[in-house]
Write a protein that holds these residues in place. Structure first.
Motif, PDB file in Angstrom:
ATOM      1  N   GLY A  13       0.786  -1.230   0.000  1.00 30.22           N
ATOM      2  CA  GLY A  13       0.000   0.000   0.000  1.00 30.22           C
ATOM      3  C   GLY A  13       0.811   1.270   0.000  1.00 30.22           C
ATOM      4  N   HIS A  62      -6.012   1.132  -4.720  1.00 27.71           N
ATOM      5  CA  HIS A  62      -5.013   1.557  -3.743  1.00 27.71           C
ATOM      6  C   HIS A  62      -5.682   2.069  -2.465  1.00 27.71           C
ATOM      7  N   PRO A  63      -4.967   2.028  -1.341  1.00 30.51           N
ATOM      8  CA  PRO A  63      -5.517   2.562  -0.089  1.00 30.51           C
ATOM      9  C   PRO A  63      -5.353   4.079   0.045  1.00 30.51           C
ATOM     10  N   ASN A  76      -2.148   7.433   9.134  1.00 31.28           N
ATOM     11  CA  ASN A  76      -3.536   7.396   8.644  1.00 31.28           C
ATOM     12  C   ASN A  76      -4.459   8.202   9.542  1.00 31.28           C
ATOM     13  N   ALA A 108      -7.720   5.044   5.194  1.00 32.50           N
ATOM     14  CA  ALA A 108      -7.436   3.720   4.629  1.00 32.50           C
ATOM     15  C   ALA A 108      -5.944   3.458   4.458  1.00 32.50           C
ATOM     16  N   ARG A 155      -1.987   2.675   5.027  1.00 33.97           N
ATOM     17  CA  ARG A 155      -1.348   1.557   5.720  1.00 33.97           C
ATOM     18  C   ARG A 155       0.020   1.994   6.230  1.00 33.97           C
TER      19      ARG A 155
END
Length: 240
Positions: free
Chosen positions: A41, A52-53, A87, A98, A100
């Motif tokens: 990520g 993707h995050p 995050n 979201a 990481r």
């Protein structure tokens, strides 16, 4: 700084440097570094355009990194990175809820099979320890904090040091000045996510120093040429 056109920025960047290189390439369909970014990520690169995050298009830094280290990655022993990818929505440079945290540290750990990876961040809640990964707290805007970081950590001779932290010129200089003494003689120090305005500030900062510096503008179809998709790549004097 007074707003200027993209073309004017390029002229100001080129002024006094004298040399440049432009590399055009087709993005490889397979890239181990990009695949690791997708796995963990990290927005340093990607093989895909979705899933993707993070909500923005990925950078293409790893295309450049693969050209630097692909032939010698098994010999890299120590990697440092500032910026674990918080995050927490209220913090600067957040990756979003979201996101990481620690993604790029895990990318480095897997890509450099013999490396110890040391990461730092201002968000204490995301610090962690894993196989071949250590993390610690730092405020890269504070000279005392950066100094205390290195006083309490004996790690030295980093082959790669990456600033992926706050992404401001001032924070970049503070971290660089307080950390570059831990760079190996033939190591590489890289400042990521540099805007065009900051690129010019770094150029002025390094003028008159003996460091060997490259100002690398990376272009990709998903990002406008005026985005913060640039790197400052620094080596010790006379080390190529």
């Amino acid at each position: 700084m007074v707003a200027v056109s993209f073309e004017k920025y390029l002229g100001l960047l080129d002024d006094g440097l004298g040399s440049s290189a432009v590399s055009h390439y087709r993005k490889p369909a397979r890239c181990h570094l990009s695949a690791l970014c997708d796995r963990y990520g990290s927005d340093k690169g990607s093989l895909t355009e979705s899933g993707h995050p993070y909500p923005w298009p990925a950078h293409n830094y790893v295309d450049y990194y693969a050209s630097l280290f692909g032939h010698c990655r098994q010999y890299i022993r120590r990697v440092f990175e500032c910026g674990l990818g918080t995050n927490q929505p209220g913090l600067p440079s957040t990756m979003g809820r979201a996101g990481r945290p620690g993604a790029s540290l895990r990318v480095w750990r897997d890509y450099f099979p013999s490396a110890q990876v040391f990461g730092v961040d201002i968000d204490r809640s995301i610090l962690f320890s894993e196989e071949r990964i250590q993390t610690a707290w730092v405020d890269q805007t504070d000279v005392t904090s950066v100094s205390s970081l290195w006083q309490s950590n004996a790690l030295d001779d980093f082959d790669l040091m990456v600033d992926d932290g706050l992404h401001t010129y001032e924070a970049g200089v503070t971290l660089f000045e307080g950390s570059v003494h831990r760079l190996a003689d033939e190591g590489v120090y890289i400042i990521e996510d540099v805007s065009l305005a900051s690129l010019l500030k770094f150029k002025r900062y390094f003028e008159g120093t003996d460091y060997r510096v490259e100002y690398v503008r990376l272009l990709c179809p998903q990002r406008p040429p005026t985005s913060d998709n640039s790197l400052v790549v620094i080596r010790n004097p006379d080390r190529y």
